[in-house]
Write a protein that holds these residues in place. Structure first.
Motif: not given
Length: 122
Positions: A68-95
């Motif tokens: 399932i794709g979660f479209l962000c407008e800018q690369p910085q939003q990708v970083d922010a979304l990844c960090q937010h999900w990490r803080e929620l305890g989501v398993d990040i399998i590719q940085q």
């Protein structure tokens, strides 16, 4: 003509998946039973989780066979979304990484379904 309007994920435990997606999406399901739940997002996208033990006909696929794709407008939003999900305890399998199509990271839900946050290259 018909239009696809929903993604269904077969899950081991719908209640556990509802807890996960409620936190990830920041909203309550509009339908919820012990075997099925449906989330409707503000853009009209529908995400359902259905018990793999009760779906008919029996599901033969397991998590990880699609994304399932979660479209962000800018690369910085990708970083922010990844960090937010990490803080929620989501398993990040590719940085976050630059790929042929853009900038992206990949996470998984409790059943191994892949969730890709991405921004397209212009």
């Amino acid at each position: 003509m018909t239009t696809p309007n929903m993604t269904l994920l077969y899950v081991d435990n719908p209640e556990k998946s509802v807890v996960f997606y409620r936190r990830l999406l920041g909203r309550e399901p509009v339908e919820f039973s012990p075997t099925f739940a449906l989330f409707v997002l503000s853009n009209g996208f529908k995400l359902a989780v259905w018990s793999k033990h009760t779906v008919e006909p029996v599901a033969t696929a397991a998590g990880g066979g699609g994304e399932i794709g979660f479209l962000c407008e800018q690369p910085q939003q990708v970083d922010a979304l990844c960090q937010h999900w990490r803080e929620l305890g989501v398993d990040i399998i590719q940085q976050p990484v630059s790929l042929d199509f853009g900038y992206a990271f990949v996470a998984t839900d409790p059943d191994g379904h892949r969730l890709r946050g991405y921004a397209l290259s212009l």
